[in-house]
Design a protein around this motif. Structure first.
Motif, PDB file in Angstrom:
ATOM      1  N   LYS A 132     118.730  -4.178  64.025  1.00  0.00           N
ATOM      2  CA  LYS A 132     117.664  -5.096  63.605  1.00  0.00           C
ATOM      3  C   LYS A 132     118.011  -5.937  62.381  1.00  0.00           C
ATOM      4  O   LYS A 132     117.497  -7.046  62.239  1.00  0.00           O
ATOM      5  CB  LYS A 132     116.383  -4.309  63.320  1.00  0.00           C
ATOM      6  N   LEU A 133     118.862  -5.421  61.493  1.00  0.00           N
ATOM      7  CA  LEU A 133     119.158  -6.139  60.259  1.00  0.00           C
ATOM      8  C   LEU A 133     120.578  -6.699  60.217  1.00  0.00           C
ATOM      9  O   LEU A 133     120.778  -7.874  59.944  1.00  0.00           O
ATOM     10  CB  LEU A 133     118.947  -5.215  59.054  1.00  0.00           C
ATOM     11  N   LEU A 134     121.558  -5.839  60.468  1.00  0.00           N
ATOM     12  CA  LEU A 134     122.943  -6.259  60.259  1.00  0.00           C
ATOM     13  C   LEU A 134     123.494  -7.132  61.375  1.00  0.00           C
ATOM     14  O   LEU A 134     124.054  -8.196  61.123  1.00  0.00           O
ATOM     15  CB  LEU A 134     123.837  -5.024  60.079  1.00  0.00           C
ATOM     16  N   GLU A 135     123.361  -6.682  62.607  1.00  0.00           N
ATOM     17  CA  GLU A 135     123.999  -7.402  63.709  1.00  0.00           C
ATOM     18  C   GLU A 135     123.507  -8.842  63.854  1.00  0.00           C
ATOM     19  O   GLU A 135     124.332  -9.753  64.067  1.00  0.00           O
ATOM     20  CB  GLU A 135     123.825  -6.625  65.012  1.00  0.00           C
ATOM     21  N   PRO A 136     122.205  -9.101  63.741  1.00  0.00           N
ATOM     22  CA  PRO A 136     121.770 -10.510  63.825  1.00  0.00           C
ATOM     23  C   PRO A 136     122.407 -11.384  62.755  1.00  0.00           C
ATOM     24  O   PRO A 136     122.776 -12.534  63.019  1.00  0.00           O
ATOM     25  CB  PRO A 136     120.248 -10.418  63.654  1.00  0.00           C
ATOM     26  N   SER A 137     122.562 -10.841  61.536  1.00  0.00           N
ATOM     27  CA  SER A 137     123.183 -11.619  60.461  1.00  0.00           C
ATOM     28  C   SER A 137     124.666 -11.840  60.730  1.00  0.00           C
ATOM     29  O   SER A 137     125.190 -12.946  60.526  1.00  0.00           O
ATOM     30  CB  SER A 137     123.008 -10.889  59.122  1.00  0.00           C
ATOM     31  N   LEU A 138     125.344 -10.802  61.189  1.00  0.00           N
ATOM     32  CA  LEU A 138     126.770 -10.933  61.468  1.00  0.00           C
ATOM     33  C   LEU A 138     127.028 -11.931  62.598  1.00  0.00           C
ATOM     34  O   LEU A 138     128.023 -12.658  62.587  1.00  0.00           O
ATOM     35  CB  LEU A 138     127.366  -9.569  61.821  1.00  0.00           C
ATOM     36  N   GLN A 139     126.118 -11.984  63.554  1.00  0.00           N
ATOM     37  CA  GLN A 139     126.289 -12.918  64.674  1.00  0.00           C
ATOM     38  C   GLN A 139     126.262 -14.365  64.194  1.00  0.00           C
ATOM     39  O   GLN A 139     126.917 -15.240  64.779  1.00  0.00           O
ATOM     40  CB  GLN A 139     125.206 -12.687  65.730  1.00  0.00           C
ATOM     41  N   LEU A 140     125.553 -14.630  63.115  1.00  0.00           N
ATOM     42  CA  LEU A 140     125.516 -15.990  62.570  1.00  0.00           C
ATOM     43  C   LEU A 140     126.899 -16.408  62.074  1.00  0.00           C
ATOM     44  O   LEU A 140     127.312 -17.553  62.246  1.00  0.00           O
ATOM     45  CB  LEU A 140     124.503 -16.077  61.430  1.00  0.00           C
ATOM     46  N   TYR A 141     127.610 -15.458  61.454  1.00  0.00           N
ATOM     47  CA  TYR A 141     128.976 -15.748  61.026  1.00  0.00           C
ATOM     48  C   TYR A 141     129.888 -15.974  62.233  1.00  0.00           C
ATOM     49  O   TYR A 141     130.751 -16.855  62.217  1.00  0.00           O
ATOM     50  CB  TYR A 141     129.525 -14.594  60.185  1.00  0.00           C
ATOM     51  N   GLU A 165     134.661  -9.901  58.753  1.00  0.00           N
ATOM     52  CA  GLU A 165     134.712  -8.709  57.910  1.00  0.00           C
ATOM     53  C   GLU A 165     135.627  -8.901  56.709  1.00  0.00           C
ATOM     54  O   GLU A 165     135.531  -8.153  55.729  1.00  0.00           O
ATOM     55  CB  GLU A 165     135.159  -7.501  58.738  1.00  0.00           C
ATOM     56  N   LEU A 166     136.494  -9.909  56.742  1.00  0.00           N
ATOM     57  CA  LEU A 166     137.392 -10.163  55.626  1.00  0.00           C
ATOM     58  C   LEU A 166     136.631 -10.573  54.377  1.00  0.00           C
ATOM     59  O   LEU A 166     137.098 -10.348  53.255  1.00  0.00           O
ATOM     60  CB  LEU A 166     138.417 -11.246  55.993  1.00  0.00           C
ATOM     61  N   PHE A 167     135.466 -11.201  54.539  1.00  0.00           N
ATOM     62  CA  PHE A 167     134.685 -11.566  53.353  1.00  0.00           C
ATOM     63  C   PHE A 167     133.363 -10.827  53.251  1.00  0.00           C
ATOM     64  O   PHE A 167     132.852 -10.615  52.156  1.00  0.00           O
ATOM     65  CB  PHE A 167     134.476 -13.084  53.255  1.00  0.00           C
ATOM     66  N   VAL A 168     132.794 -10.371  54.351  1.00  0.00           N
ATOM     67  CA  VAL A 168     131.518  -9.661  54.306  1.00  0.00           C
ATOM     68  C   VAL A 168     131.696  -8.207  53.851  1.00  0.00           C
ATOM     69  O   VAL A 168     130.968  -7.711  52.989  1.00  0.00           O
ATOM     70  CB  VAL A 168     130.821  -9.711  55.682  1.00  0.00           C
ATOM     71  N   SER A 169     132.685  -7.527  54.410  1.00  0.00           N
ATOM     72  CA  SER A 169     132.853  -6.103  54.120  1.00  0.00           C
ATOM     73  C   SER A 169     133.225  -5.811  52.663  1.00  0.00           C
ATOM     74  O   SER A 169     132.684  -4.877  52.067  1.00  0.00           O
ATOM     75  CB  SER A 169     133.888  -5.494  55.060  1.00  0.00           C
ATOM     76  N   PRO A 170     134.140  -6.569  52.049  1.00  0.00           N
ATOM     77  CA  PRO A 170     134.441  -6.285  50.639  1.00  0.00           C
ATOM     78  C   PRO A 170     133.220  -6.442  49.735  1.00  0.00           C
ATOM     79  O   PRO A 170     133.026  -5.662  48.798  1.00  0.00           O
ATOM     80  CB  PRO A 170     135.517  -7.315  50.291  1.00  0.00           C
ATOM     81  N   LEU A 171     132.386  -7.450  50.018  1.00  0.00           N
ATOM     82  CA  LEU A 171     131.175  -7.636  49.216  1.00  0.00           C
ATOM     83  C   LEU A 171     130.236  -6.451  49.389  1.00  0.00           C
ATOM     84  O   LEU A 171     129.684  -5.920  48.415  1.00  0.00           O
ATOM     85  CB  LEU A 171     130.475  -8.936  49.617  1.00  0.00           C
TER      86      LEU A 171
END
Length: 201
Positions: A132-141, A165-171
């Motif tokens: 509900k939270l993460l996957e919809p946001s990741l799909q935008l990237y 994931e190269l920029f989202v995961s480290p943050l």
């Protein structure tokens, strides 16, 4: 607006606010439907009429908070796309800077941490958070990176789901584990580092 609808909206708002406040103050495990109902000034049956669990209440409250925050900033809460100005680096940097602002906002940070922590030990809740939270946001990237591929700005063989994931995961790691401060400069650097490896050669 009919009186009953106004009452329902007022109750719903009170429940959202109560759920977010409680999970911040006492943590997810000690937050209960009964506690949310008492804090919101409604009967617990009112909550069960609309939601099946406290997880459903909290996730909806969190999504509502995001929508309200977007409206307050003059943005369309239904327009979730990553901007496409033609400059991929600038677009990604803008979105990640907004993410930094959100993660620093106490209204988001405390309930986000509570849900993230509980999602690690409660697999069912973890799956719900992802869906509900993460996957919809990741799909935008993913969508933005695919557009960049079509424009020749990113190599065609790149898997966007891995690339993001190269920029989202480290943050996310810095924020969750307090491994180091995070800032606009940090997220801008993440994008530069990621795109250096993604750009056509």
């Amino acid at each position: 607006m009919p009186v009953e609808k106004r009452r329902s909206e007022k109750s719903r708002r009170a429940i959202y606010d109560a759920a977010l406040a409680l999970v911040t103050e006492v943590g997810y495990p000690r937050t209960t439907i009964e506690g949310i109902a008492a804090r919101a000034g409604v009967g617990k049956q009112t909550i069960y009429r609309w939601w099946s669990s406290k997880a459903d209440v909290l996730l909806e409250a969190f999504l509502d908070l995001g929508a309200r925050t977007a409206r307050a900033a003059g943005q369309d809460p239904d327009d979730h796309a990553v901007p496409d100005t033609g400059d991929l680096a600038a677009d990604l940097k803008a979105v990640l800077r907004s993410t930094v602002d959100e993660l620093r906002d106490p209204r988001f940070e405390a309930p986000s941490r509570a849900l993230a922590a509980e999602g690690l030990v409660d697999p069912a809740l973890g799956r719900l958070i992802v869906a509900k939270l993460l996957e919809p946001s990741l799909q935008l990237y993913v969508d933005r990176l695919r557009a960049a591929q079509r424009a020749g700005q990113v190599r065609p063989d790149i898997d966007p789901r891995i690339a993001l994931e190269l920029f989202v995961s480290p943050l996310a790691q810095r924020w969750l584990q307090h491994t180091a401060p995070f800032s606009y400069e940090y997220t801008d650097t993440l994008v530069d580092y990621a795109l250096y490896g993604l750009a056509p050669r």
